[in-house]
Design a protein around this motif. Sequence first.
Motif, PDB file in Angstrom:
ATOM      1  N   LEU A 254       2.789  -9.282   6.162  1.00 19.24           N
ATOM      2  CA  LEU A 254       3.026  -7.844   6.033  1.00 19.24           C
ATOM      3  C   LEU A 254       2.535  -7.337   4.689  1.00 19.24           C
ATOM      4  CD1 LEU A 254       4.416  -5.297   7.345  1.00 19.24           C
ATOM      5  CD2 LEU A 254       6.293  -5.793   5.770  1.00 19.24           C
ATOM      6  N   ALA A 255       2.765  -8.119   3.631  1.00 16.91           N
ATOM      7  CA  ALA A 255       2.301  -7.706   2.306  1.00 16.91           C
ATOM      8  C   ALA A 255       0.788  -7.569   2.277  1.00 16.91           C
ATOM      9  CB  ALA A 255       2.773  -8.710   1.255  1.00 16.91           C
ATOM     10  N   ALA A 256       0.075  -8.456   2.973  1.00 18.23           N
ATOM     11  CA  ALA A 256      -1.385  -8.348   3.041  1.00 18.23           C
ATOM     12  C   ALA A 256      -1.805  -7.161   3.899  1.00 18.23           C
ATOM     13  CB  ALA A 256      -1.975  -9.636   3.596  1.00 18.23           C
ATOM     14  N   MET A 257      -1.090  -6.906   4.986  1.00 22.15           N
ATOM     15  CA  MET A 257      -1.427  -5.794   5.867  1.00 22.15           C
ATOM     16  C   MET A 257      -1.361  -4.459   5.149  1.00 22.15           C
ATOM     17  SD  MET A 257       0.651  -7.281   9.172  1.00 22.15           S
ATOM     18  CE  MET A 257       0.970  -5.696   9.946  1.00 22.15           C
ATOM     19  N   GLU A 258      -0.433  -4.321   4.186  1.00 21.91           N
ATOM     20  CA  GLU A 258      -0.268  -3.058   3.465  1.00 21.91           C
ATOM     21  C   GLU A 258      -0.557  -3.177   1.968  1.00 21.91           C
ATOM     22  OE1 GLU A 258       0.051  -0.033   4.250  1.00 21.91           O
ATOM     23  OE2 GLU A 258       0.364  -0.195   6.408  1.00 21.91           O
ATOM     24  N   ALA A 259      -1.150  -4.314   1.567  1.00 22.20           N
ATOM     25  CA  ALA A 259      -1.542  -4.528   0.170  1.00 22.20           C
ATOM     26  C   ALA A 259      -0.381  -4.295  -0.794  1.00 22.20           C
ATOM     27  CB  ALA A 259      -2.734  -3.649  -0.197  1.00 22.20           C
ATOM     28  N   VAL A 260       0.753  -4.925  -0.515  1.00 18.97           N
ATOM     29  CA  VAL A 260       1.921  -4.858  -1.397  1.00 18.97           C
ATOM     30  C   VAL A 260       1.899  -6.110  -2.269  1.00 18.97           C
ATOM     31  CG1 VAL A 260       4.428  -4.758  -1.526  1.00 18.97           C
ATOM     32  CG2 VAL A 260       3.223  -3.586   0.336  1.00 18.97           C
ATOM     33  N   PHE A 261       1.704  -5.941  -3.565  1.00 18.29           N
ATOM     34  CA  PHE A 261       1.586  -7.095  -4.455  1.00 18.29           C
ATOM     35  C   PHE A 261       2.901  -7.438  -5.152  1.00 18.29           C
ATOM     36  CE2 PHE A 261      -2.786  -5.704  -3.945  1.00 18.29           C
ATOM     37  CZ  PHE A 261      -3.452  -6.903  -3.765  1.00 18.29           C
ATOM     38  N   ASN A 262       3.722  -6.442  -5.412  1.00 21.61           N
ATOM     39  CA  ASN A 262       4.996  -6.681  -6.086  1.00 21.61           C
ATOM     40  C   ASN A 262       6.148  -6.243  -5.193  1.00 21.61           C
ATOM     41  OD1 ASN A 262       3.872  -7.571  -8.677  1.00 21.61           O
ATOM     42  ND2 ASN A 262       3.198  -5.446  -8.915  1.00 21.61           N
ATOM     43  N   ASP A 263       7.263  -6.968  -5.290  1.00 14.93           N
ATOM     44  CA  ASP A 263       8.450  -6.559  -4.542  1.00 14.93           C
ATOM     45  C   ASP A 263       8.806  -5.123  -4.890  1.00 14.93           C
ATOM     46  OD1 ASP A 263       8.376  -9.195  -3.872  1.00 14.93           O
ATOM     47  OD2 ASP A 263      10.319  -9.725  -4.734  1.00 14.93           O
ATOM     48  N   GLN A 264       9.117  -4.330  -3.885  1.00 14.57           N
ATOM     49  CA  GLN A 264       9.447  -2.942  -4.177  1.00 14.57           C
ATOM     50  C   GLN A 264      10.225  -2.288  -3.041  1.00 14.57           C
ATOM     51  OE1 GLN A 264       5.906  -0.147  -3.829  1.00 14.57           O
ATOM     52  NE2 GLN A 264       4.802  -2.101  -3.867  1.00 14.57           N
ATOM     53  N   THR A 265      11.041  -1.342  -3.396  1.00 15.46           N
ATOM     54  CA  THR A 265      11.621  -0.427  -2.431  1.00 15.46           C
ATOM     55  C   THR A 265      10.755   0.835  -2.424  1.00 15.46           C
ATOM     56  OG1 THR A 265      13.074   0.513  -4.126  1.00 15.46           O
ATOM     57  CG2 THR A 265      13.952  -1.313  -2.804  1.00 15.46           C
ATOM     58  N   ASN A 266      11.018   1.720  -1.485  1.00 18.66           N
ATOM     59  CA  ASN A 266      10.200   2.934  -1.352  1.00 18.66           C
ATOM     60  C   ASN A 266       8.706   2.604  -1.288  1.00 18.66           C
ATOM     61  OD1 ASN A 266      12.292   5.239  -1.695  1.00 18.66           O
ATOM     62  ND2 ASN A 266      12.712   3.867  -3.419  1.00 18.66           N
ATOM     63  N   ALA A 267       8.386   1.533  -0.565  1.00 19.92           N
ATOM     64  CA  ALA A 267       6.989   1.097  -0.472  1.00 19.92           C
ATOM     65  C   ALA A 267       6.183   2.087   0.355  1.00 19.92           C
ATOM     66  CB  ALA A 267       6.913  -0.286   0.154  1.00 19.92           C
ATOM     67  N   PRO A 268       4.990   2.454  -0.114  1.00 17.09           N
ATOM     68  CA  PRO A 268       4.176   3.436   0.619  1.00 17.09           C
ATOM     69  C   PRO A 268       3.470   2.810   1.812  1.00 17.09           C
ATOM     70  CG  PRO A 268       2.997   2.699  -1.328  1.00 17.09           C
ATOM     71  CD  PRO A 268       4.352   2.035  -1.376  1.00 17.09           C
ATOM     72  N   LEU A 269       3.104   3.654   2.759  1.00 18.55           N
ATOM     73  CA  LEU A 269       2.311   3.242   3.922  1.00 18.55           C
ATOM     74  C   LEU A 269       0.914   3.834   3.767  1.00 18.55           C
ATOM     75  CD1 LEU A 269       2.514   1.930   6.866  1.00 18.55           C
ATOM     76  CD2 LEU A 269       2.698   4.298   7.656  1.00 18.55           C
ATOM     77  N   TYR A 270      -0.095   2.970   3.649  1.00 17.41           N
ATOM     78  CA  TYR A 270      -1.458   3.445   3.448  1.00 17.41           C
ATOM     79  C   TYR A 270      -2.095   3.873   4.765  1.00 17.41           C
ATOM     80  CZ  TYR A 270      -1.729   2.132  -1.446  1.00 17.41           C
ATOM     81  OH  TYR A 270      -1.533   2.080  -2.799  1.00 17.41           O
ATOM     82  N   LEU A 271      -2.799   5.000   4.712  1.00 15.59           N
ATOM     83  CA  LEU A 271      -3.595   5.437   5.847  1.00 15.59           C
ATOM     84  C   LEU A 271      -4.954   4.752   5.831  1.00 15.59           C
ATOM     85  CD1 LEU A 271      -2.754   9.256   5.830  1.00 15.59           C
ATOM     86  CD2 LEU A 271      -1.629   7.403   7.103  1.00 15.59           C
ATOM     87  N   PHE A 272      -5.517   4.589   4.642  1.00 18.11           N
ATOM     88  CA  PHE A 272      -6.758   3.844   4.456  1.00 18.11           C
ATOM     89  C   PHE A 272      -6.907   3.546   2.973  1.00 18.11           C
ATOM     90  CE2 PHE A 272      -7.850   8.355   4.346  1.00 18.11           C
ATOM     91  CZ  PHE A 272      -8.540   8.466   3.148  1.00 18.11           C
ATOM     92  N   GLY A 273      -7.911   2.751   2.644  1.00 17.90           N
ATOM     93  CA  GLY A 273      -8.174   2.401   1.249  1.00 17.90           C
ATOM     94  C   GLY A 273      -9.007   1.136   1.180  1.00 17.90           C
ATOM     95  N   TRP A 274      -9.309   0.719  -0.028  1.00 22.82           N
ATOM     96  CA  TRP A 274     -10.064  -0.507  -0.259  1.00 22.82           C
ATOM     97  C   TRP A 274      -9.323  -1.325  -1.305  1.00 22.82           C
ATOM     98  CZ3 TRP A 274     -13.969  -2.548   2.431  1.00 22.82           C
ATOM     99  CH2 TRP A 274     -14.614  -3.673   1.899  1.00 22.82           C
ATOM    100  N   VAL A 275      -9.022  -2.584  -0.965  1.00 21.26           N
ATOM    101  CA  VAL A 275      -8.169  -3.401  -1.821  1.00 21.26           C
ATOM    102  C   VAL A 275      -9.008  -4.174  -2.824  1.00 21.26           C
ATOM    103  CG1 VAL A 275      -6.400  -5.191  -1.904  1.00 21.26           C
ATOM    104  CG2 VAL A 275      -6.515  -3.640   0.061  1.00 21.26           C
ATOM    105  N   ASN A 276      -8.709  -4.001  -4.095  1.00 23.15           N
ATOM    106  CA  ASN A 276      -9.277  -4.824  -5.157  1.00 23.15           C
ATOM    107  C   ASN A 276      -8.265  -5.921  -5.451  1.00 23.15           C
ATOM    108  OD1 ASN A 276      -9.960  -5.934  -7.740  1.00 23.15           O
ATOM    109  ND2 ASN A 276     -11.199  -4.114  -8.179  1.00 23.15           N
ATOM    110  N   GLU A 277      -8.528  -7.117  -4.909  1.00 22.90           N
ATOM    111  CA  GLU A 277      -7.554  -8.194  -5.017  1.00 22.90           C
ATOM    112  C   GLU A 277      -7.430  -8.714  -6.444  1.00 22.90           C
ATOM    113  OE1 GLU A 277      -7.614 -11.133  -1.848  1.00 22.90           O
ATOM    114  OE2 GLU A 277      -8.953  -9.838  -0.692  1.00 22.90           O
ATOM    115  N   ASP A 278      -8.505  -8.664  -7.209  1.00 22.64           N
ATOM    116  CA  ASP A 278      -8.438  -9.150  -8.590  1.00 22.64           C
ATOM    117  C   ASP A 278      -7.516  -8.283  -9.434  1.00 22.64           C
ATOM    118  OD1 ASP A 278     -10.197 -11.223  -8.030  1.00 22.64           O
ATOM    119  OD2 ASP A 278     -11.965  -9.999  -8.501  1.00 22.64           O
TER     120      ASP A 278
END
Length: 452
Positions: A254-278
């Motif tokens: 799930l964290a990869a599906m929405e690019a969540v890197f740090n534990d968080q509440t109020n996590a946003p839901l992305y409509l689109f974007g490009w992930v810079n993993e570095d």
Amino acid sequence: MDVEILSRLQFAVTIAFHYIYPPLSIGLGVFMVITEGMYLKTKDKFYEQMTKFWVKVFALTFAIGVATGIVMEFEFGTNWATYSRFVGDVFGSALAAEGIFAFFLESGFLAVLVFGWDKVGPKMHFFSTLMVALGSMFSAIWIVVANSWMQTPAGYHIVGEGLNARAEITDFWAMVFNPSSVDRLLHTISGCWLAGAFLVISVASYYLLKDKHIRFAKSSIKIALVMALIASLFQLFTGHQSAVGVAKNQPAKLAAMEAVFNDQTNAPLYLFGWVNEDNQEVKFGIAIPSMLSYLIGWDANTKVTGLNSFPEDERPPVNIVFQAYHLMVAIGFMLIAISVLGVFLWWKGTLFKHRWLLWVFVFSVLLPQIANQVGWITAEVGRQPWIVYGLMKTSEGLSKAVQAGQVWYSLIMFTLIYIGLFILFIYLLNNKIQHGPEEADLIPSEIGHPKA
């Protein structure tokens, strides 16, 4: 490339080609049950002839699907022998159940479905159509059960150690109803219904644009639109349930599906974007604040586990999972929109007056196929580096004797064969579409410009 990457690529190529056909078979099976049921109810021969046409398309799809599916079972033994030894008791039981309860049922009644129109009574033929449709869905059930066990193992224990370790079933029904199997099965089946429905819509719209087989085309579109509307809305529901299950059972995915890197509440839901993993950020993204937390827990304060909470060697690739997942969701909403618009215009009495919409319908056949493919990518790449989640990593499941050159050779060979089979499928399908239903059997036929 090393053996692991090549073996994964080979399996990805073979299953991607194979997965074109079973969803069409499953969806067309449901459509044929509906149309032949309408024939039994109304006694109108038109619906019988409509069913006959789609049976021809179904038979072609079934045949190519069987041909493209055989290779994958051999790959378990050639490329993934260690994995096969580890999961053989579990995976083997599911595949055996698929052969006994699904494939034999489907193939056993297929001959009656295709050749029995004048040899058995209408009720017996309808029963055969129903059994073939159920058989195709039973096949999906056991395949999804086996794959879901790899995602969320349950009902097993480990015996042996090292290379001799293997998973043994301790509770068959716990294995079958593992934490993700029901949600994933319903989501997969609804995607198959959409694939079949939009194939019907596409072919029928093509006929209307060419002023051919008018009554056949209009009736096919109307039935398929209702099927598509129900399936697309059900797909939305099952997709949400699957995502909630992933949050609980596979939080790294799930964290990869929405690019969540740090534990968080109020996590946003992305409509689109490009992930810079570095840099661990989403560029050019638009997100709905707090929506991800709300959707998985119905509370904006729901905590979402980030990728940094997992060891670095246990995190899936992020950007490919993110993009595949969001493309799948976007297509899902597009299919809902197309289905709702079609049903609304049908209700208004203007469905067949909009040629631009008929062109949209023609090309809409591609959308469920793309969604099914990227949905599979989301599920499989999202559980990396695990081949069996939490038990065996992908690198550990490889055959020890296979060399990179051997995989290269078979990858090239299988790719060429599968491309050839796909070209053959398109050629034969186009021939059937161009020939169309027997016009003499579709009385009263309507010739001329499509009208409401």
